[in-house]
Scaffold this motif. Structure first.
Motif, PDB file in Angstrom:
ATOM      1  N   GLY A   1       0.810  -1.204   0.000  1.00 38.48           N
ATOM      2  CA  GLY A   1       0.000   0.000   0.000  1.00 38.48           C
ATOM      3  C   GLY A   1       0.845   1.255   0.000  1.00 38.48           C
ATOM      4  O   GLY A   1       2.038   1.229   0.326  1.00 38.48           O
ATOM      5  N   ASP A   2       0.234   2.349  -0.357  1.00 38.72           N
ATOM      6  CA  ASP A   2       0.914   3.640  -0.344  1.00 38.72           C
ATOM      7  C   ASP A   2       1.126   4.122   1.096  1.00 38.72           C
ATOM      8  O   ASP A   2       0.331   3.833   1.984  1.00 38.72           O
ATOM      9  CB  ASP A   2       0.089   4.679  -1.099  1.00 38.72           C
ATOM     10  N   GLY A   3       2.193   4.885   1.312  1.00 42.72           N
ATOM     11  CA  GLY A   3       2.437   5.472   2.618  1.00 42.72           C
ATOM     12  C   GLY A   3       2.707   4.461   3.708  1.00 42.72           C
ATOM     13  O   GLY A   3       2.363   4.707   4.871  1.00 42.72           O
ATOM     14  N   SER A   4       3.345   3.342   3.376  1.00 45.01           N
ATOM     15  CA  SER A   4       3.646   2.299   4.362  1.00 45.01           C
ATOM     16  C   SER A   4       4.920   2.665   5.116  1.00 45.01           C
ATOM     17  O   SER A   4       5.978   2.843   4.512  1.00 45.01           O
ATOM     18  CB  SER A   4       3.822   0.951   3.670  1.00 45.01           C
ATOM     19  N   VAL A   5       4.815   2.765   6.430  1.00 41.92           N
ATOM     20  CA  VAL A   5       5.943   3.169   7.275  1.00 41.92           C
ATOM     21  C   VAL A   5       6.135   2.099   8.340  1.00 41.92           C
ATOM     22  O   VAL A   5       5.317   1.954   9.246  1.00 41.92           O
ATOM     23  CB  VAL A   5       5.675   4.544   7.922  1.00 41.92           C
ATOM     24  N   TRP A   6       7.234   1.338   8.212  1.00 41.41           N
ATOM     25  CA  TRP A   6       7.493   0.211   9.101  1.00 41.41           C
ATOM     26  C   TRP A   6       8.862   0.448   9.742  1.00 41.41           C
ATOM     27  O   TRP A   6       9.899   0.099   9.181  1.00 41.41           O
ATOM     28  CB  TRP A   6       7.483  -1.100   8.320  1.00 41.41           C
ATOM     29  N   LEU A   7       8.867   1.032  10.930  1.00 42.70           N
ATOM     30  CA  LEU A   7      10.094   1.525  11.542  1.00 42.70           C
ATOM     31  C   LEU A   7      10.305   0.956  12.948  1.00 42.70           C
ATOM     32  O   LEU A   7       9.369   0.870  13.745  1.00 42.70           O
ATOM     33  CB  LEU A   7      10.051   3.056  11.654  1.00 42.70           C
ATOM     34  N   GLY A   8      11.543   0.603  13.230  1.00 38.59           N
ATOM     35  CA  GLY A   8      11.965   0.319  14.596  1.00 38.59           C
ATOM     36  C   GLY A   8      11.306  -0.871  15.242  1.00 38.59           C
ATOM     37  O   GLY A   8      11.114  -0.877  16.460  1.00 38.59           O
TER      38      GLY A   8
ATOM     39  N   TYR B   1       7.707  -8.690   4.341  1.00 45.24           N
ATOM     40  CA  TYR B   1       7.331  -9.170   3.011  1.00 45.24           C
ATOM     41  C   TYR B   1       6.459  -8.130   2.316  1.00 45.24           C
ATOM     42  O   TYR B   1       5.304  -7.920   2.693  1.00 45.24           O
ATOM     43  CB  TYR B   1       6.584 -10.501   3.147  1.00 45.24           C
ATOM     44  N   ILE B   2       7.035  -7.437   1.331  1.00 41.05           N
ATOM     45  CA  ILE B   2       6.272  -6.528   0.475  1.00 41.05           C
ATOM     46  C   ILE B   2       5.778  -7.335  -0.719  1.00 41.05           C
ATOM     47  O   ILE B   2       6.586  -7.879  -1.480  1.00 41.05           O
ATOM     48  CB  ILE B   2       7.143  -5.354  -0.002  1.00 41.05           C
ATOM     49  N   ASP B   3       4.458  -7.401  -0.897  1.00 39.21           N
ATOM     50  CA  ASP B   3       3.915  -8.261  -1.947  1.00 39.21           C
ATOM     51  C   ASP B   3       3.143  -7.501  -3.026  1.00 39.21           C
ATOM     52  O   ASP B   3       2.362  -8.103  -3.769  1.00 39.21           O
ATOM     53  CB  ASP B   3       3.042  -9.363  -1.343  1.00 39.21           C
ATOM     54  N   GLY B   4       3.356  -6.176  -3.115  1.00 36.94           N
ATOM     55  CA  GLY B   4       2.692  -5.412  -4.160  1.00 36.94           C
ATOM     56  C   GLY B   4       3.154  -3.973  -4.180  1.00 36.94           C
ATOM     57  O   GLY B   4       4.000  -3.550  -3.383  1.00 36.94           O
ATOM     58  N   ASP B   5       2.586  -3.203  -5.076  1.00 38.64           N
ATOM     59  CA  ASP B   5       3.019  -1.839  -5.302  1.00 38.64           C
ATOM     60  C   ASP B   5       2.574  -0.917  -4.170  1.00 38.64           C
ATOM     61  O   ASP B   5       1.660  -1.227  -3.407  1.00 38.64           O
ATOM     62  CB  ASP B   5       2.462  -1.336  -6.635  1.00 38.64           C
ATOM     63  N   GLY B   6       3.224   0.231  -4.074  1.00 35.79           N
ATOM     64  CA  GLY B   6       2.897   1.221  -3.051  1.00 35.79           C
ATOM     65  C   GLY B   6       4.081   2.135  -2.849  1.00 35.79           C
ATOM     66  O   GLY B   6       4.843   2.429  -3.782  1.00 35.79           O
TER      67      GLY B   6
END
Length: 575
Positions: free
Chosen positions: A324-331, A348-353
Motif C-alpha cells: 500500500g501507499d504510505g507504508s511506514v514500518w520503523l523500529g 514481506y512486500i507483496d505489491g506496489d505502493g
C-alpha cells in the motif's frame, strides 16, 4: 486542510533527519559531544486533551544521543513552541537497542497547538536542540482504554482510564468490545497483560467493515479535524501489552486489514505501536493486506513461534506483510518467524505502493528471507516501486538477507544496512524489471553459511535490464572458501553501475564486474560482533564514491552526518 493532509502523507515516507543541526557541539555542562537526533516517532497526529488526566495522547520519540539524564530536566521534548505535559518512560526502543525512546503525554502545549497545526517535534538535551524535521499534527481524537485483566465491557467508558474495556473485538457482528466504539482519529490503548481474544475471521483484530456497513468505523483517514485521523492501536506507556494470537486459536493471524480491492473503504490509515505480538496463523503477526494504504507500524516486537510449517494451510506471511501507499514500518523487533518453507519472512512486500522500512532488528527467520520484495499480480499488482530499506540489522535467516525479486521495478534504495549470517546470500536479485536500484553503503558479512559453491554474498538469478543496478560503497566480506557472487545468471553482463565496493575474505578475484574495487581488509573493530571501522588507516576510510552522498546522509549509527572526513567511507559505518 486537504493540502496539509497531502503533505503529511508524503512526509510518512521521507524520514531521514536533517543533519545540519546535529554536528558536534558543546553542551551546557561544558562537554563536547554529538547533539540529539530525532529519527522517527510512533504517531504523527493526535489530541492534546481528553484521556488520562485530560492530557491527550501519548507520543514516543525515537533517536540517538538523548543521553541518560532526567526527563523533563536534562532531556526535554517540545512540540511546536510548547513543552509536553508529562514524561512517562525513557530507555531503549523495542527495535534496535541502540536507539533511544522517550514517551510523553502531550497536554496543552503552546499557543500554536491548534487543531490542524503541523508542529515540529524537538528534543533538547542539556540545552542542545535536535533536528526539527519531524512534524506532529494536532488533531481531535478519543482515548479508549482496554485492560485484559481488569476491564469490564458492560461498564466501560470511552476516555476513562478507570473504566476500561476488557475485549478489543467481540460480538456476533464484532461490534462489541472496544472496537465497536472506534471511529477515525481514535486511540485504542492496551494496558499491560496478555490478550487472547478472537475477533473477525479468527484474527485477534481485523480492521473490518462492520455488519451494518458503517465505513467510518473500519478505517482511519488523513488527520484534517474532528472525526478524522488514523486509528491507533498502541500499548500503554511502560507496560507490556502482549497479543498472544497463536496459530491454534487464531488461524487467520493476529492483526490484519482487509483486501482493498474488495473493500476499498476499509483498513486504511492505521497505526500499530509499542505492542508485543505473537501471530502464528496464516497471515502472521501484522498483515496490511492488499492496498492497505498508510499503515504506520512502529516499535513492536513481532514473532511467529507458532507458525504452521506443514499440512494443508501452512503460514505464508512475514512479521509484517502486505502492500500500500504510505507504508511506514520503523523500529520493530522481528524474530523467530516460522511457517511454510521459504515463504515466511521477516518483512514481506507483496505489491506496489510506497515504503519506508528502517531501523528494524530482524533475526532468526526460520522459514524465509529477512526482507523480501515479490509481486506476481496475485496481490493487487505485478510491480513494486518506491521502496527505501535502510538502517536495518538483519541476521540469521534461512535464505537471503534481502531478496529483490519478481516485479521489483523502480525507485528502490537499499542503504546503511548491516546484513550477516544468512544461510544463502546477503543480497539476492531475481527480477527482470529492475531499473536504477541504489545499493549504497551496506555491510554484508558471513553470508552463505551453507558454504555452497553456487551461492555468494551477492546473487542474481534472472536477466537484468542494462540499467538495473547502482551499487557503490558496500563492504562484501565473504566466508573463506566461498564466492563473492553467485546465482544462475550472475553479474557479468552490462547491468548498470557497480563500483568502489570493498571485497574481502575470498581472495582477489570474482568481482571483475566492479569497475573500481577495493580488495583489502577493512579493519573492523570485531568482525562478527562490532562492525565499526577500527582505525583511520582502514582502506574504507574516505574511499567511497561521492555519488552516494545524495542519498546516504548518515551511517548505521544514525547519529552523525556523512561524510565525516574528507570523503564518504565504504560500508555501513562512518569512522
Amino acid at each position: 486542510m486537504i493540502r496539509n493532509a497531502l503533505l503529511l502523507a508524503a512526509a510518512l515516507v521521507l524520514p531521514s533527519p536533517s543533519f545540519a543541526a546535529v554536528a558536534d557541539r558543546v553542551f551546557s555542562d561544558g562537554f563536547d559531544r554529538l547533539a540529539p537526533v530525532v529519527l522517527y516517532t510512533d504517531i504523527v497526529s493526535g489530541p492534546t486533551s481528553g484521556g488520562e488526566n485530560g492530557k491527550g495522547c501519548y507520543l514516543s520519540v525515537f533517536g540517538r544521543n538523548f543521553g541518560s539524564g532526567v526527563p523533563g530536566t536534562n532531556v526535554r521534548v517540545f512540540v511546536g513552541t510548547g513543552e509536553v505535559a508529562d514524561y512517562r518512560t525513557f530507555g531503549p526502543s523495542r527495535g534496535r537497542a541502540d536507539i533511544q525512546q522517550i514517551t510523553v503525554q502531550l497536554g496543552a502545549l503552546g499557543s500554536d497547538a491548534v487543531t490542524g497545526a503541523q508542529l515540529p517535534v524537538r528534543v533538547v538535551v542539556d540545552g542542545a536542540p535536535s533536528n526539527t524535521d519531524h512534524v506532529f499534527t494536532i488533531n481531535p481524537g478519543r482515548m479508549i482504554f482496554v485492560d485484559a485483566a481488569n476491564g469490564v465491557d458492560a461498564t466501560a467508558q470511552v476516555g476513562n482510564i478507570a473504566k476500561p474495556y476488557r475485549s478489543v473485538q467481540t460480538g456476533g457482528d464484532f461490534s462489541g468490545g472496544a472496537w465497536g466504539q472506534v471511529r477515525a482519529g481514535d486511540f485504542l490503548v492496551l494496558r499491560g497483560g496478555t490478550y487472547t481474544g478472537v475477533g473477525f475471521e479468527n484474527y485477534f483484530l481485523r480492521f473490518m467493515i462492520r455488519a451494518n456497513g458503517v465505513p467510518d468505523r473500519s478505517s482511519g483517514t488523513p488527520p484534517t479535524g474532528a472525526g478524522t485521523g488514523p486509528i491507533t492501536l498502541m500499548a500503554y506507556p511502560g507496560e507490556t501489552a502482549f497479543i498472544d494470537a497463536d496459530s491454534a486459536t487464531h488461524a487467520g493471524g493476529a492483526l490484519s486489514g482487509l483486501n482493498g480491492e474488495n473493500y476499498p473503504l476499509a483498513g486504511k490509515w492505521i497505526v500499530i505501536a509499542g505492542l508485543k505480538v505473537e501471530g502464528g496463523g496464516y497471515d502472521g503477526p501484522v498483515s496490511q493486506q492488499i492496498h492497505g494504504d498508510h499503515w504506520r507500524i512502529v516499535n513492536n516486537e513481532l514473532t511467529a513461534f507458532t507458525g504452521v510449517t506443514g499440512g494443508a494451510s501452512p503460514s505464508r506471511m512475514g512479521g509484517i506483510t502486505g502492500n500500500g501507499d504510505g507504508s511506514v514500518w520503523l523500529g520493530n523487533h522481528i524474530h523467530d518467524i516460522q511457517g511454510s518453507e521459504n515463504e515466511a519472512h521477516g518483512i514481506y512486500i507483496d505489491g506496489d505502493g510506497s515504503y519506508d522500512i528502517g531501523y528494524n532488528d530482524i533475526h532468526d527467520i526460520h522459514s524465509g528471507k529477512g526482507i523480501q520484495l515479490f509481486a506476481n499480480g496475485g496481490n493487487g499488482s505485478d510491480s513494486i516501486n518506491h521502496v527505501r530499506i535502510h538502517h536495518n540489522r538483519i541476521q540469521r535467516v534461512t535464505q537471503f538477507g534481502i531478496n529483490i525479486a519478481d516485479g521489483s521495478q523502480d525507485d528502490i534504495a537499499i542503504f546503511d544496512n548491516l546484513v550477516t549470517d544468512a544461510k544463502v546470500a546477503g543480497l539476492r536479485f531475481n527480477t527482470n524489471t529492475l531499473h536504477g536500484c541504489r545499493v549504497y553503503n551496506n555491510t554484508f558479512y558471513n553470508n552463505n553459511t551453507l558454504d555452497s559453491e553456487i551461492y555468494g554474498v551477492l546473487m542474481n538469478d534472472w536477466g537484468f535490464p542494462a540499467d538495473a543496478l547502482d551499487v557503490r560503497n558496500n563492504i562484501f566480506w565473504a566466508r573463506t572458501g566461498t564466492a563473492y557472487a553467485g546465482g544462475s545468471v550472475g553479474f557479468d553482463d552490462p547491468i548498470g553501475v557497480i563500483r568502489r565496493n570493498l571485497w574481502f575474505g575470498a581472495g582477489n578475484t570474482g568481482f571483475g564486474f566492479d569497475t573500481n574495487p577495493l580488495n583489502a581488509d577493512p579493519h573492523l573493530v570485531a568482525p562478527g560482533t562490532d562492525f565499526h571501522i577500527a582505525t583511520a588507516t582502514s582502506p574504507a576510510v574516505d574511499a567511497g564514491d561521492a555519488t552516494a552522498a545524495s542519498l546516504v546522509t548518515n551511517d548505521f549509527d544514525a547519529n552523525r552526518p556523512r561524510p565525516h572526513g574528507a570523503g564518504i567511507d565504504v560500508g555501513a559505518y562512518e569512522f
